[in-house]
Design a protein around this motif. Structure first.
Motif, PDB file in Angstrom:
ATOM      1  N   ARG A 125     -18.652  10.477  -6.066  1.00  0.00           N
ATOM      2  CA  ARG A 125     -17.623   9.716  -6.774  1.00  0.00           C
ATOM      3  C   ARG A 125     -16.492   9.300  -5.829  1.00  0.00           C
ATOM      4  O   ARG A 125     -15.877   8.246  -6.000  1.00  0.00           O
ATOM      5  N   LEU A 126     -16.214  10.147  -4.830  1.00  0.00           N
ATOM      6  CA  LEU A 126     -15.120   9.866  -3.883  1.00  0.00           C
ATOM      7  C   LEU A 126     -15.577   9.010  -2.712  1.00  0.00           C
ATOM      8  O   LEU A 126     -14.741   8.532  -1.936  1.00  0.00           O
ATOM      9  N   SER A 127     -16.880   8.819  -2.578  1.00  0.00           N
ATOM     10  CA  SER A 127     -17.386   8.218  -1.333  1.00  0.00           C
ATOM     11  C   SER A 127     -16.848   6.813  -1.034  1.00  0.00           C
ATOM     12  O   SER A 127     -16.708   6.470   0.146  1.00  0.00           O
ATOM     13  N   ASP A 165     -14.357   4.066   3.034  1.00  0.00           N
ATOM     14  CA  ASP A 165     -14.136   2.737   3.623  1.00  0.00           C
ATOM     15  C   ASP A 165     -12.651   2.396   3.751  1.00  0.00           C
ATOM     16  O   ASP A 165     -12.303   1.370   4.320  1.00  0.00           O
ATOM     17  N   ARG A 166     -11.808   3.237   3.220  1.00  0.00           N
ATOM     18  CA  ARG A 166     -10.383   2.898   3.233  1.00  0.00           C
ATOM     19  C   ARG A 166      -9.783   3.228   4.602  1.00  0.00           C
ATOM     20  O   ARG A 166     -10.265   4.114   5.314  1.00  0.00           O
ATOM     21  N   PRO A 167      -8.702   2.536   4.954  1.00  0.00           N
ATOM     22  CA  PRO A 167      -8.192   2.647   6.335  1.00  0.00           C
ATOM     23  C   PRO A 167      -7.585   3.994   6.729  1.00  0.00           C
ATOM     24  O   PRO A 167      -7.454   4.278   7.914  1.00  0.00           O
ATOM     25  N   LEU A 216      -6.302  12.828   5.614  1.00  0.00           N
ATOM     26  CA  LEU A 216      -5.685  11.516   5.795  1.00  0.00           C
ATOM     27  C   LEU A 216      -5.244  11.372   7.245  1.00  0.00           C
ATOM     28  O   LEU A 216      -4.750  12.330   7.843  1.00  0.00           O
ATOM     29  N   VAL A 217      -5.453  10.180   7.802  1.00  0.00           N
ATOM     30  CA  VAL A 217      -5.044   9.939   9.190  1.00  0.00           C
ATOM     31  C   VAL A 217      -4.230   8.652   9.283  1.00  0.00           C
ATOM     32  O   VAL A 217      -4.450   7.710   8.524  1.00  0.00           O
ATOM     33  N   ALA A 218      -3.295   8.642  10.240  1.00  0.00           N
ATOM     34  CA  ALA A 218      -2.491   7.436  10.458  1.00  0.00           C
ATOM     35  C   ALA A 218      -3.379   6.343  11.021  1.00  0.00           C
ATOM     36  O   ALA A 218      -3.233   5.170  10.685  1.00  0.00           O
ATOM     37  N   ASN A 219      -4.297   6.727  11.919  1.00  0.00           N
ATOM     38  CA  ASN A 219      -5.183   5.762  12.562  1.00  0.00           C
ATOM     39  C   ASN A 219      -6.612   6.273  12.495  1.00  0.00           C
ATOM     40  O   ASN A 219      -6.941   7.305  13.070  1.00  0.00           O
ATOM     41  N   LYS A 220      -7.429   5.542  11.778  1.00  0.00           N
ATOM     42  CA  LYS A 220      -8.781   6.009  11.526  1.00  0.00           C
ATOM     43  C   LYS A 220      -9.638   6.054  12.801  1.00  0.00           C
ATOM     44  O   LYS A 220     -10.443   6.957  12.994  1.00  0.00           O
ATOM     45  N   ARG A 221      -9.454   5.076  13.677  1.00  0.00           N
ATOM     46  CA  ARG A 221     -10.278   4.991  14.883  1.00  0.00           C
ATOM     47  C   ARG A 221      -9.941   6.128  15.863  1.00  0.00           C
ATOM     48  O   ARG A 221     -10.828   6.825  16.349  1.00  0.00           O
ATOM     49  N   SER A 247      -8.515   9.449  -6.014  1.00  0.00           N
ATOM     50  CA  SER A 247      -8.708   8.200  -5.267  1.00  0.00           C
ATOM     51  C   SER A 247      -7.509   7.281  -5.451  1.00  0.00           C
ATOM     52  O   SER A 247      -6.994   6.715  -4.486  1.00  0.00           O
ATOM     53  N   GLU A 248      -7.075   7.153  -6.694  1.00  0.00           N
ATOM     54  CA  GLU A 248      -5.969   6.243  -6.959  1.00  0.00           C
ATOM     55  C   GLU A 248      -4.689   6.717  -6.267  1.00  0.00           C
ATOM     56  O   GLU A 248      -3.958   5.927  -5.673  1.00  0.00           O
ATOM     57  N   ALA A 249      -4.462   8.033  -6.314  1.00  0.00           N
ATOM     58  CA  ALA A 249      -3.246   8.574  -5.698  1.00  0.00           C
ATOM     59  C   ALA A 249      -3.256   8.350  -4.182  1.00  0.00           C
ATOM     60  O   ALA A 249      -2.243   7.960  -3.595  1.00  0.00           O
ATOM     61  N   VAL A 250      -4.405   8.566  -3.574  1.00  0.00           N
ATOM     62  CA  VAL A 250      -4.508   8.389  -2.122  1.00  0.00           C
ATOM     63  C   VAL A 250      -4.240   6.927  -1.750  1.00  0.00           C
ATOM     64  O   VAL A 250      -3.479   6.640  -0.815  1.00  0.00           O
ATOM     65  N   ILE A 251      -4.855   6.011  -2.486  1.00  0.00           N
ATOM     66  CA  ILE A 251      -4.696   4.589  -2.155  1.00  0.00           C
ATOM     67  C   ILE A 251      -3.268   4.124  -2.440  1.00  0.00           C
ATOM     68  O   ILE A 251      -2.658   3.403  -1.633  1.00  0.00           O
ATOM     69  N   ASP A 252      -2.711   4.575  -3.558  1.00  0.00           N
ATOM     70  CA  ASP A 252      -1.321   4.208  -3.873  1.00  0.00           C
ATOM     71  C   ASP A 252      -0.384   4.594  -2.734  1.00  0.00           C
ATOM     72  O   ASP A 252       0.474   3.818  -2.338  1.00  0.00           O
ATOM     73  N   VAL A 253      -0.542   5.797  -2.216  1.00  0.00           N
ATOM     74  CA  VAL A 253       0.403   6.289  -1.210  1.00  0.00           C
ATOM     75  C   VAL A 253       0.116   5.698   0.173  1.00  0.00           C
ATOM     76  O   VAL A 253       1.036   5.274   0.876  1.00  0.00           O
TER      77      VAL A 253
END
Ligand SMILES: *Cc1c(COP(=O)(O)O)cnc(C)c1O
Length: 459
Positions: free
Chosen positions: A363-365, A369-371, A387-392, A446-452
């Motif tokens: 469900r979280l997968s 794809d989010r940055p 969570l990371v500031a820079n995914k790469r 998911s929504e909370a992570v994307i919102d922030v």
């Protein structure tokens, strides 16, 4: 419901008294006092309700404890029934009924060889007991030189001084360094953060451990480990085979293995105990948190006959284990633990956990794809989102941004409680959560992570 009887002024009165008198754990009180406190009034199933009747999913099992949900009729009845008999009587030199029944059941479900149960009242006290037992085991066997401990980088074993001495999270532990006994530290295999991934991380751990044992094994009493999942460091999952390899090295170099199953025990990772994933049989094992289904403060340290027998002697030999707590073997807690274990069997709870964990991860997968999502890792119903500031580059968010706290705050507004570990969002729901409840909670997450992290949401 009863919350209707609480008026706004009730909330204000309690909030004021809270601010005036309660010092909260792991909490900067200056910051806490700047906001209106969340005051929980009751629970029902996997939901908690605040004084004003707002409902929240308990997305972290009230700090990793809860198994069957809140206000469970069967657990309530077991507690009430025991209360009619006796609330507490000591185990110092005598016995009580529920603690005997529970010890026998714990021995039956624990990894092979763990037949002796020493009770206490929290994970930390259970750890203290394991450390003292390991040390005195060698002492009683005429080897007082085997007295130090190996722990793993970023380990968390509780907050009493002995437990902190084998703790290795600098933010919590560094200030107390002058009070602690020194321990050896080897890396915990962190596949996401290791340049050569999980295989490289595991190889590094095992080679560091082997060199340490070769050099210092003769002075080492025991190694203590959070088996399969290191919790407080950010839900780090060991590569497969690592725990059994660690256990093998301990055997080879004659060092006791202490498994701290306080977080992972009672089905949390999909086996009754995390050691069960790799058929590891430790010399000492600590359980707490989920033992009573998250109802009451009971913990236990389990030991093998070999450890127990080192203390078993004529009194004059002075091999007694002089340790105990006022509430050791508390009958109320033991009665609830017995009922919790019965419910776990009756409802096949442990057997359901693997599938639930996979369901949540699925469900979280889309988050992957989010940055700003670095890693999603889990074992059973113990899941962390880093969570990371820079995914790469995997550059972390600066701690000052308090990104995890913000996400948890947003999740609370959306109807779910959790508590982050730095930049890692924790999802540790009650094991009885249904698929539909898990889906709702995962969607809030998911929504909370994307919102922030993407939409700049701030309180
Ligand atoms: C929570 C925890 C402890 C400490 O347990 P308390 O009951 O809070 O003292 C010890 N070890 C691990 C792995 C834990 O997660």
């Amino acid at each position: 419901m009863s919350s209707l009887f609480h008026s706004q002024s009730d909330y204000e009165r309690l909030a004021l008294l809270d601010q005036k008198h309660v010092w909260h754990p792991f909490t900067q009180m200056k910051q806490y006092n700047e906001e209106s406190p969340l005051i929980i009034e009751r629970g029902e199933g996997i939901r908690l309700f605040d004084l004003e009747g707002r409902s929240y999913f308990d997305g972290f099992s009230s700090v990793w404890l809860n198994v069957h949900g809140h206000n469970v009729p069967e657990l309530n009845e077991a507690l009430a029934a025991q209360m009619q008999r006796v609330a507490h009587s000591t185990l110092l030199g005598m016995a009580n009924v529920p603690s005997i029944e529970l010890a026998a059941q714990l021995a039956a479900i624990s990894p092979a060889g763990l037949t002796k149960v020493f009770y206490s009242d929290s994970g930390a006290t259970g750890v203290e007991i394991a450390l003292k037992m390991a040390y005195q085991y060698w002492y009683n066997n005429g080897m007082p030189g085997k007295k130090s401990f190996i722990t793993m980088k970023d380990a968390y074993h509780g907050d009493t001084i002995g437990a902190v001495s084998v703790g290795a999270i600098p933010l919590y532990h560094e200030v107390f360094r002058p009070l602690l006994f020194p321990s050896h530290t080897v890396p915990y295999p962190n596949g996401y953060r290791h340049p050569d991934g999980p295989d490289g991380a595991m190889a590094e751990t095992l080679s560091a451990l082997e060199s340490l044992l070769q050099e210092h094994g003769a002075g080492i009493a025991a190694l203590i480990v959070e088996p399969v999942v290191q919790g407080a460091s950010g839900i780090i999952v060991m590569p497969e085979g690592c725990l059994s390899a660690i256990a093998g090295l301990c055997r080879r170099y004659d060092v006791l293995l202490i498994a701290d199953e306080v977080a992972t025990g009672f089905g949390r990772t999909g086996r009754m105990f995390a050691c069960g994933h790799e058929n590891v049989a430790p010399d000492l094992m600590i359980v707490g948190k989920g033992l009573t289904g998250g109802y009451l403060p009971v913990a236990a340290t389990l030991a093998t006959e070999r450890v127990y027998n080192a203390f078993y002697a004529d009194y004059e030999e002075q091999k007694t284990f002089f340790h105990g707590h006022s509430f050791t073997g508390n009958p109320l807690g033991c009665a609830v633990a017995l009922e919790s274990l019965r419910l776990m069997r009756e409802r096949s709870i442990v057997e359901s956990v693997d599938a639930k964990g996979h369901f949540v991860a699925q469900r979280l997968s889309p988050l992957l794809d989010r940055p700003h999502i670095g890693d999603i890792r889990y074992k059973g119903l113990m899941l962390g989102i880093e969570l990371v500031a820079n995914k790469r580059t995997k550059e972390p968010y600066h701690w000052n941004e308090r990104i995890g706290v913000l996400v948890a705050r947003r999740a609370r507004d959306l109807g779910m409680l959790t508590r982050p570990l730095g930049n890692v969002i924790v999802f540790i729901p009650p094991l009885v959560s249904t698929d539909s409840e898990l889906a709702d909670m995962a969607d809030i997450l998911s929504e909370a992570v994307i919102d922030v992290t993407e939409r700049g949401w701030r309180p």
